[in-house]
Scaffold this motif. Structure first.
Motif, PDB file in Angstrom:
ATOM      1  N   GLY A  24       3.546 -11.365 -51.009  1.00  0.00           N
ATOM      2  CA  GLY A  24       4.716 -10.479 -50.940  1.00  0.00           C
ATOM      3  C   GLY A  24       4.485  -9.192 -50.190  1.00  0.00           C
ATOM      4  N   TYR A  25       3.292  -9.017 -49.564  1.00  0.00           N
ATOM      5  CA  TYR A  25       2.988  -7.812 -48.800  1.00  0.00           C
ATOM      6  C   TYR A  25       2.688  -8.192 -47.358  1.00  0.00           C
ATOM      7  N   ILE A  26       3.272  -7.417 -46.435  1.00  0.00           N
ATOM      8  CA  ILE A  26       3.034  -7.624 -45.002  1.00  0.00           C
ATOM      9  C   ILE A  26       2.582  -6.301 -44.401  1.00  0.00           C
ATOM     10  N   THR A  27       1.554  -6.358 -43.555  1.00  0.00           N
ATOM     11  CA  THR A  27       1.095  -5.187 -42.808  1.00  0.00           C
ATOM     12  C   THR A  27       1.676  -5.284 -41.391  1.00  0.00           C
ATOM     13  N   PHE A  28       2.303  -4.200 -40.943  1.00  0.00           N
ATOM     14  CA  PHE A  28       2.880  -4.171 -39.595  1.00  0.00           C
ATOM     15  C   PHE A  28       2.006  -3.364 -38.632  1.00  0.00           C
ATOM     16  N   HIS A  29       1.595  -2.186 -39.054  1.00  0.00           N
ATOM     17  CA  HIS A  29       0.706  -1.327 -38.265  1.00  0.00           C
ATOM     18  C   HIS A  29      -0.501  -1.035 -39.142  1.00  0.00           C
TER      19      HIS A  29
ATOM     20  N   LYS B 283       4.073   1.096 -41.854  1.00  0.00           N
ATOM     21  CA  LYS B 283       2.711   0.555 -41.968  1.00  0.00           C
ATOM     22  C   LYS B 283       2.733  -0.816 -42.622  1.00  0.00           C
ATOM     23  N   GLY B 284       3.552  -0.973 -43.638  1.00  0.00           N
ATOM     24  CA  GLY B 284       3.622  -2.251 -44.331  1.00  0.00           C
ATOM     25  C   GLY B 284       4.722  -2.240 -45.367  1.00  0.00           C
ATOM     26  N   ALA B 285       4.946  -3.405 -45.989  1.00  0.00           N
ATOM     27  CA  ALA B 285       6.004  -3.512 -46.991  1.00  0.00           C
ATOM     28  C   ALA B 285       5.606  -4.485 -48.089  1.00  0.00           C
ATOM     29  N   GLN B 286       5.787  -4.052 -49.319  1.00  0.00           N
ATOM     30  CA  GLN B 286       5.714  -4.957 -50.470  1.00  0.00           C
ATOM     31  C   GLN B 286       7.154  -5.402 -50.684  1.00  0.00           C
TER      32      GLN B 286
ATOM     33  N   ASP C 256       7.920  -1.735 -58.009  1.00  0.00           N
ATOM     34  CA  ASP C 256       6.824  -2.442 -57.342  1.00  0.00           C
ATOM     35  C   ASP C 256       7.201  -2.952 -55.956  1.00  0.00           C
ATOM     36  N   GLU C 257       8.435  -2.723 -55.530  1.00  0.00           N
ATOM     37  CA  GLU C 257       8.878  -3.040 -54.176  1.00  0.00           C
ATOM     38  C   GLU C 257       8.852  -1.731 -53.393  1.00  0.00           C
ATOM     39  N   TYR C 258       8.152  -1.712 -52.254  1.00  0.00           N
ATOM     40  CA  TYR C 258       8.054  -0.460 -51.502  1.00  0.00           C
ATOM     41  C   TYR C 258       7.792  -0.710 -50.024  1.00  0.00           C
ATOM     42  N   VAL C 259       8.052   0.328 -49.254  1.00  0.00           N
ATOM     43  CA  VAL C 259       7.725   0.365 -47.835  1.00  0.00           C
ATOM     44  C   VAL C 259       6.793   1.548 -47.633  1.00  0.00           C
ATOM     45  N   THR C 260       5.712   1.330 -46.898  1.00  0.00           N
ATOM     46  CA  THR C 260       4.780   2.411 -46.592  1.00  0.00           C
ATOM     47  C   THR C 260       5.052   2.898 -45.176  1.00  0.00           C
ATOM     48  N   ILE C 261       5.300   4.189 -45.044  1.00  0.00           N
ATOM     49  CA  ILE C 261       5.557   4.821 -43.752  1.00  0.00           C
ATOM     50  C   ILE C 261       4.398   5.767 -43.479  1.00  0.00           C
TER      51      ILE C 261
END
Length: 164
Positions: free
Chosen positions: A158-163, A36-39, A57-62
């Motif tokens: 520092g955050y990107i949304t992919f889906h 979904k996105g990544a910090q 504080d660095e993470y990937v949202t699935i």
């Protein structure tokens, strides 16, 4: 779906070679789980100290984008372009529409809190550019996204949304 329609139309028109040059980012894998996105750049000055650092504080949202299927994350693999990887070691079920944040640092995984920790205080995502891969337990691709700080993060947070 637009890509499949374009390929079918191009094949019919005899122009498949032109469409085949489309960028690899256009590939869509058949998977309910997507990134979904990544910090990718943790706020503040990067410090991978286990006691005072900010790798948490660095993470990937699935996210599970299925409308009806629950997915068990056990065996799914998340990795970067350099080969750093994390394999979900235990059962963590995502109901349809549910998500999990895979965080750096040490902590207690929580289904209720939608969080799994990598149990590592080292950063995994590069702050300038990287590729995030998600693989199914079978080894098949589930999702992949390349990013660059200046090409994909116009506000520089520092955050990107992919889906969505």
């Amino acid at each position: 779906m637009r890509i499949r329609s374009a390929l079918a139309a191009a094949a019919t028109a005899g122009t498949l070679a032109v469409v085949a040059a489309a960028p690899a980012q256009a590939t869509e894998y058949s998977s309910a789980l997507k990134i979904k996105g990544a910090q990718y750049d943790a706020p503040g000055r990067d410090s991978n100290s286990c006691t005072t650092g900010n790798t948490e504080d660095e993470y990937v949202t699935i996210k599970n984008y299925s409308g009806s299927t629950t997915v068990n994350l056990k065996g799914y693999v998340v990795k970067d372009a350099a080969g750093n990887h994390f394999t979900f070691p235990s059962n963590h079920y995502l109901q349809p529409g549910d998500y999990v944040r895979l965080r750096g640092g040490h902590g207690t995984d929580s289904d209720a809190g939608n969080v799994v920790y990598r149990q590592s205080c080292n950063f995994i995502w590069n702050n300038d550019k990287d590729t995030i891969y998600l693989y199914k337990p079978s080894g098949a691709h589930a999702d992949t996204h390349a990013y660059t700080k200046y090409g994909n993060d116009p506000d520089g947070n520092g955050y990107i949304t992919f889906h969505g």
